[in-house]
Design an enzyme around this catalytic site. Structure first.
Site, short mmCIF file in Angstrom:
data_model
loop_
_atom_site.label_atom_id
_atom_site.label_comp_id
_atom_site.label_asym_id
_atom_site.label_seq_id
_atom_site.Cartn_x
_atom_site.Cartn_y
_atom_site.Cartn_z
N GLN A 156 5.61 -9.51 -0.43
CA GLN A 156 5.22 -8.96 -1.73
C GLN A 156 5.99 -9.61 -2.88
O GLN A 156 5.52 -9.64 -4.01
CB GLN A 156 5.44 -7.44 -1.75
CG GLN A 156 4.38 -6.67 -0.99
CD GLN A 156 4.52 -5.17 -1.15
OE1 GLN A 156 5.34 -4.69 -1.93
NE2 GLN A 156 3.74 -4.42 -0.41
N HIS B 254 -2.88 2.26 -0.93
CA HIS B 254 -1.84 1.23 -0.78
C HIS B 254 -2.35 -0.14 -1.22
O HIS B 254 -1.65 -0.88 -1.92
CB HIS B 254 -1.37 1.17 0.68
CG HIS B 254 -0.77 2.45 1.16
ND1 HIS B 254 0.40 2.97 0.64
CD2 HIS B 254 -1.19 3.34 2.10
CE1 HIS B 254 0.67 4.11 1.25
NE2 HIS B 254 -0.27 4.36 2.14
N LEU B 255 -3.56 -0.48 -0.83
CA LEU B 255 -4.12 -1.77 -1.22
C LEU B 255 -4.30 -1.84 -2.74
O LEU B 255 -4.06 -2.88 -3.36
CB LEU B 255 -5.46 -2.01 -0.52
CG LEU B 255 -6.10 -3.37 -0.80
CD1 LEU B 255 -5.23 -4.50 -0.25
CD2 LEU B 255 -7.50 -3.44 -0.20
N ALA B 256 -4.71 -0.72 -3.33
CA ALA B 256 -4.91 -0.67 -4.79
C ALA B 256 -3.62 -1.04 -5.52
O ALA B 256 -3.65 -1.66 -6.59
CB ALA B 256 -5.37 0.72 -5.20
N ASP B 257 -2.50 -0.70 -4.93
CA ASP B 257 -1.19 -1.03 -5.48
C ASP B 257 -0.85 -2.51 -5.24
O ASP B 257 -0.46 -3.24 -6.14
CB ASP B 257 -0.16 -0.12 -4.79
CG ASP B 257 1.25 -0.37 -5.23
OD1 ASP B 257 1.46 -0.56 -6.43
OD2 ASP B 257 2.14 -0.36 -4.37
N GLN B 258 -1.06 -2.96 -4.01
CA GLN B 258 -0.62 -4.31 -3.61
C GLN B 258 -1.39 -5.43 -4.31
O GLN B 258 -0.83 -6.49 -4.61
CB GLN B 258 -0.76 -4.47 -2.10
CG GLN B 258 0.19 -3.60 -1.30
CD GLN B 258 -0.09 -3.66 0.18
OE1 GLN B 258 -0.56 -4.67 0.71
NE2 GLN B 258 0.17 -2.57 0.88
N HIS C 10 3.18 4.85 -7.48
CA HIS C 10 3.43 3.44 -7.13
C HIS C 10 2.53 2.53 -7.97
O HIS C 10 2.99 1.52 -8.52
CB HIS C 10 3.12 3.23 -5.64
CG HIS C 10 4.32 2.88 -4.82
ND1 HIS C 10 4.69 1.58 -4.57
CD2 HIS C 10 5.23 3.65 -4.19
CE1 HIS C 10 5.78 1.58 -3.81
NE2 HIS C 10 6.12 2.82 -3.57
#
Length: 328
Positions: free
Chosen positions: A100, A276-280, A302
């Protein structure tokens, strides 16, 4: 110099990772204060140190405050260079959290890169390596990212010892309007230095939970020997995932059902991405040409923290409209 308050929102390591990644790509120096201020042990932990050190090497940066427990750093990047890099976290610190920090800069490097990271592949509070490979990288490839990930060894808490190789080619990233993808559920159930039936029981429990709800699942098993002992299961379908880790005294059937339940909750949402993907994806979309849109199953702190860092660097490029995230 860009000023970032590390205590904003959830005040965790994500602010640090996004700020350093964007600093490398934009060439803008950044000061990050109050690092992990909201955590029981504030400041840089070993894992964060390794991520920043890797970013320092690939961008020929000058860094102040780079030590364990430091609550403020100044990161002043040079130009990002590709090449062959190795990072040994030295513990079961997460390999995906290193990615990341450095994947975004490597996509903008001057040549191809290979990054080999040793640490934890399947550990708490971080994306499992199979999620990163099958969900995160899939979404990034839609934007034009060219990268491949190989899991060479698995590593669990506390010993680590996992090894993952990421190959990255510089790419011209373009914005994408993402739609929900409905596909068969796939997954991997794994155990290391444990009887093979542990992986089988995790897989069987997850498969049964999903099939009772009309969802077909293909889950392979891995039974391994290695430095560390542990088990886990990762499931995915389209841009959504679910996972669970084994623990001493926790039945394999419970582990499998936990993973299946977490994926099932995501599949019941009409959103394109899991939370989680929306954040990454956000920092990558911010550096891509054009507009990116997606819906998230849940708006999280997040995501808000990530948006704060991105908007501080680039202006108001991330907007939330209900559960839709627009980046342009």
């Amino acid at each position: 110099m860009i000023e970032i308050d590390g205590s904003f929102g959830e005040g965790g390591g994500q602010i640090l990772r996004t700020a350093v990644a964007l600093s490398c790509v934009t060439g803008k120096a950044v000061r990050i204060r109050n690092i992990r201020a909201n955590r029981p042990k504030p400041g840089l932990a070993a894992q964060h140190l390794k991520g920043i050190e890797a970013a320092k090497i690939i961008s020929n940066a000058e860094v102040e405050g780079l030590r364990i427990g430091s609550t403020e750093i100044v990161f002043n990047p040079g130009s990002v260079r590709g090449g062959n890099f190795r990072v040994d976290i030295g513990t079961a610190g997460s390999v995906t959290l290193i990615f990341q920090t450095v994947l975004l800069p490597l996509l903008f490097a001057d040549r191809d890169s290979t990054l080999t990271v040793t640490g934890g592949t399947d550990v708490a509070w971080a994306p499992p390596v199979d999620y990163f490979k099958n969900v995160t990288l899939r979404a990034l490839r839609e934007m034009g990212a060219e990268c491949e990930l190989e899991v060479l060894k698995r590593g669990y808490y506390p010993k680590g010892g996992g090894m993952v190789r990421l190959t990255v080619r510089p790419a011209e990233m373009k914005g994408v309007v993402y739609e929900r993808i409905d596909e068969i559920v796939r997954g991997v159930s794994h155990c290391q230095n444990l009887p093979g039936h542990v992986a089988e029981r995790q897989a069987s429990s997850a498969r049964n939970f999903l099939e009772e709800r009309g969802i077909r699942a293909e889950i392979r098993t891995e039974v391994l020997k290695g430095l560390s002992t542990g088990s886990g299961i990762v499931l995915w379908s389209g841009y959504k995932g679910g996972s669970a880790l084994g623990e001493r005294g926790k039945r394999a059937e419970v582990v499998g059902q936990e993973a299946a339940e977490s994926l099932y909750r995501e599949l019941m949402s009409d959103a394109a991405f899991d939370a989680h993907l929306a954040d990454q994806v956000m920092p990558f979309a911010a550096m891509a040409r054009g507009r990116t849109e997606y819906t998230t199953s849940e708006v999280t702190m997040h995501q808000k923290s990530n948006a704060y860092v991105i908007n501080t660097f680039l202006g108001k490029v991330v907007k939330f409209e209900g559960n839709k995230i627009i980046i342009k």
